[in-house]
Design an enzyme around this catalytic site. Structure first.
Site, PDB file in Angstrom:
ATOM      1  N   GLY A  49       0.863  -1.178   0.000  1.00 42.53           N
ATOM      2  CA  GLY A  49       0.000   0.000   0.000  1.00 42.53           C
ATOM      3  C   GLY A  49       0.899   1.227   0.000  1.00 42.53           C
ATOM      4  O   GLY A  49       1.869   1.301   0.767  1.00 42.53           O
ATOM      5  N   ALA A  50       0.576   2.193  -0.858  1.00 42.72           N
ATOM      6  CA  ALA A  50       1.507   3.296  -1.104  1.00 42.72           C
ATOM      7  C   ALA A  50       1.947   4.040   0.167  1.00 42.72           C
ATOM      8  O   ALA A  50       3.153   4.173   0.411  1.00 42.72           O
ATOM      9  CB  ALA A  50       0.899   4.248  -2.129  1.00 42.72           C
ATOM     10  N   ARG A 116      10.109  -1.476  -5.058  1.00 43.62           N
ATOM     11  CA  ARG A 116       8.835  -1.338  -5.778  1.00 43.62           C
ATOM     12  C   ARG A 116       8.799   0.048  -6.434  1.00 43.62           C
ATOM     13  O   ARG A 116       8.868   1.064  -5.749  1.00 43.62           O
ATOM     14  CB  ARG A 116       7.638  -1.533  -4.824  1.00 43.62           C
ATOM     15  CG  ARG A 116       7.586  -2.946  -4.239  1.00 43.62           C
ATOM     16  CD  ARG A 116       6.220  -3.287  -3.700  1.00 43.62           C
ATOM     17  NE  ARG A 116       5.259  -3.563  -4.756  1.00 43.62           N
ATOM     18  CZ  ARG A 116       3.944  -3.651  -4.546  1.00 43.62           C
ATOM     19  NH1 ARG A 116       3.449  -3.448  -3.340  1.00 43.62           N
ATOM     20  NH2 ARG A 116       3.121  -3.916  -5.540  1.00 43.62           N
ATOM     21  N   GLN A 222      -5.892  -8.784  -2.477  1.00 38.50           N
ATOM     22  CA  GLN A 222      -5.908  -7.802  -1.382  1.00 38.50           C
ATOM     23  C   GLN A 222      -7.330  -7.417  -0.997  1.00 38.50           C
ATOM     24  O   GLN A 222      -7.593  -7.059   0.158  1.00 38.50           O
ATOM     25  CB  GLN A 222      -5.136  -6.533  -1.795  1.00 38.50           C
ATOM     26  CG  GLN A 222      -3.635  -6.700  -1.926  1.00 38.50           C
ATOM     27  CD  GLN A 222      -3.212  -7.035  -3.335  1.00 38.50           C
ATOM     28  OE1 GLN A 222      -3.930  -7.700  -4.067  1.00 38.50           O
ATOM     29  NE2 GLN A 222      -2.035  -6.602  -3.733  1.00 38.50           N
ATOM     30  N   ASP A 263      -1.469   4.865  -6.261  1.00 42.76           N
ATOM     31  CA  ASP A 263      -0.036   4.675  -6.017  1.00 42.76           C
ATOM     32  C   ASP A 263       0.777   5.843  -6.541  1.00 42.76           C
ATOM     33  O   ASP A 263       1.866   6.123  -6.041  1.00 42.76           O
ATOM     34  CB  ASP A 263       0.442   3.368  -6.641  1.00 42.76           C
ATOM     35  CG  ASP A 263      -0.038   2.207  -5.797  1.00 42.76           C
ATOM     36  OD1 ASP A 263      -1.194   1.778  -5.987  1.00 42.76           O
ATOM     37  OD2 ASP A 263       0.718   1.789  -4.901  1.00 42.76           O
ATOM     38  N   ASN A 273      -2.996   2.892 -10.071  1.00 43.52           N
ATOM     39  CA  ASN A 273      -3.459   2.153  -8.893  1.00 43.52           C
ATOM     40  C   ASN A 273      -3.470   0.673  -9.272  1.00 43.52           C
ATOM     41  O   ASN A 273      -3.152   0.301 -10.409  1.00 43.52           O
ATOM     42  CB  ASN A 273      -4.851   2.643  -8.464  1.00 43.52           C
ATOM     43  CG  ASN A 273      -5.254   2.072  -7.113  1.00 43.52           C
ATOM     44  OD1 ASN A 273      -4.485   2.136  -6.150  1.00 43.52           O
ATOM     45  ND2 ASN A 273      -6.437   1.487  -7.017  1.00 43.52           N
ATOM     46  N   LYS A 274      -3.825  -0.167  -8.325  1.00 47.01           N
ATOM     47  CA  LYS A 274      -3.807  -1.623  -8.538  1.00 47.01           C
ATOM     48  C   LYS A 274      -4.457  -1.988  -9.868  1.00 47.01           C
ATOM     49  O   LYS A 274      -5.520  -1.476 -10.211  1.00 47.01           O
ATOM     50  CB  LYS A 274      -4.547  -2.294  -7.369  1.00 47.01           C
ATOM     51  CG  LYS A 274      -4.694  -3.789  -7.443  1.00 47.01           C
ATOM     52  CD  LYS A 274      -3.380  -4.526  -7.642  1.00 47.01           C
ATOM     53  CE  LYS A 274      -2.355  -4.188  -6.586  1.00 47.01           C
ATOM     54  NZ  LYS A 274      -0.989  -4.687  -6.953  1.00 47.01           N
TER      55      LYS A 274
END
Ligand code: MRU
Length: 369
Positions: A49-50, A116, A222, A263, A273-274
């Site tokens: 998670g960012a 990451r 998630q 993110d 984002n995801k």
């Protein structure tokens, strides 16, 4: 005080995290004592998670001092309340030089940054830490407490930002609303309160009834594992669906709005984002459902003009082809497994940050509405 999950803490010389790979079956606190172990935890999404990655990065630099440099165990950061006392500094090697320490921190910083690439919060936090240790210090004894204070400030500012953006976002929700979300953006993804899911928490704390629809979020689940766990823990009704069911759910008119995290947000509002978020945005637009991004301003990357400048992490093939111990696709198959996608700003109704609610055209240099 609002309910906060101990996602990540710095305690007695170690980084303590909830190991998110073990949820929802096992709630396990893991103490991390080396930078290598921290990098492993980040790469394997034990911490993720960012905003949480930003905090992990900052704490990683404290850890690298704790673990010793030049082979010496030297200093002792404790926790949020104690960024390094005079007594402890007295134990620091007398011959230590600021330049050696700086070199050591620089190499740790690069190792952590490489774990990451997409969530800008990680390099944002590392750069904040670097701007402290690259200042002109006369001794490590004066530098190190400042480094501790910066790391703990990154943690506590995130809590404040998440809380504030939750309150701004909650004003967009009405009693009885249903919110579709993707991935996990709750306390587990940040300092302990959350971003997109934090908006739901703030609405519920304000007395509204909200139903959460959580995409399971393939391949690492998630949504099913973490978002559902957080909602159940807070007694918020939650329905898990496979991403493929989102079109049908939205088509039935059962979703008041979609709220997801981010993110990295480019200057023009394009948002990484995801992976799968883009699909949700297209579907929401098709059915006229508002599509909101919720993120602290630490997720906005002013250096990136639009989504094409956002690096997208590619993850290992077996995350897609193997579930648990079971292979679900032939060994020979090729796999496309980007961890994130970019939603173009034109599909975004509003971006909620701690500064308010921004609507198109996005201009983050001003206060939000
Ligand atoms: O790969 P992950 O689990 O780190 O991805 C997380 C997300 O995409 C979240 O939506 C994002 O980081 C926002 S978290 C508040």
């Amino acid at each position: 005080m609002f309910d906060v999950i101990p996602t990540i803490r710095f305690r007695k010389g170690a980084v303590e995290i909830i190991d998110q790979t073990r949820l929802p079956l096992h709630y396990t606190l893991k103490r991390i004592r080396t930078v290598d172990a921290l990098c492993e935890a980040i790469r394997n999404l034990r911490i993720r998670g960012a905003p949480a990655l930003g905090i992990a990065g900052a704490y990683g630099l404290l850890l690298s001092v704790e673990a010793g440099w030049g082979g010496k165990k030297s200093f002792f950061f404790d926790d949020v309340d104690e960024a390094g006392s005079a007594e402890r500094i007295a134990g620091f090697p007398a011959d230590a030089r600021v330049s050696d320490l700086r070199r050591h921190l620089d190499s740790t910083l690069e190792a952590i940054r490489a774990t990451r690439p997409t969530a800008v919060n990680l390099s944002w936090a590392l750069e904040r830490m670097a701007s402290v240790y690259r200042r002109d210090w006369d001794s490590p004894a004066s530098l190190l407490p400042a480094l501790g204070r910066e790391a703990f400030a990154i943690f506590s500012e995130d809590l404040e930002m998440c809380r504030a953006l939750g309150v701004h976002g909650a004003a967009l929700l009405s009693d009885g609303d249903s919110v579709l979300t993707h991935c996990n953006t709750g306390g587990l993804a940040a300092s302990g309160y959350g971003t997109a899911l934090g908006v739901v928490f703030a609405a519920v704390e304000a007395g509204k009834h909200v139903h959460v629809y959580a995409d399971e979020t393939r391949p690492l689940l998630q949504g099913a594992r973490l978002t559902a766990w957080e909602c159940v823990r807070r007694r918020i009704p939650v329905t898990v669906l496979v991403e493929g069911a989102a079109g049908s759910l939205l088509g039935r008119g059962e979703v008041s709005c979609v709220i997801v995290g981010a993110d990295r947000i480019a200057r023009n509002g394009d948002t990484a984002n995801k992976v799968g978020t883009f699909n949700m945005a297209v579907l929401a637009s098709r059915f006229g459902v508002p599509f909101y991004i919720a993120a602290p301003s630490s997720t906005i990357d002013a250096r990136v003009a639009d989504g094409s400048g956002i690096p997208i992490e590619e993850r290992p093939a077996d995350e897609v082809t193997v579930i648990g111990e079971t292979r679900i696709a032939p060994e020979e198959t090729l796999v496309y497994n980007p961890a994130f996608d970019v939603t173009p700003h034109a599909l975004i109704t509003a971006i909620i940050t701690e500064k308010g609610v921004f609507r198109p055209p996005f201009d983050f240099s001003k206060e939000g509405g």
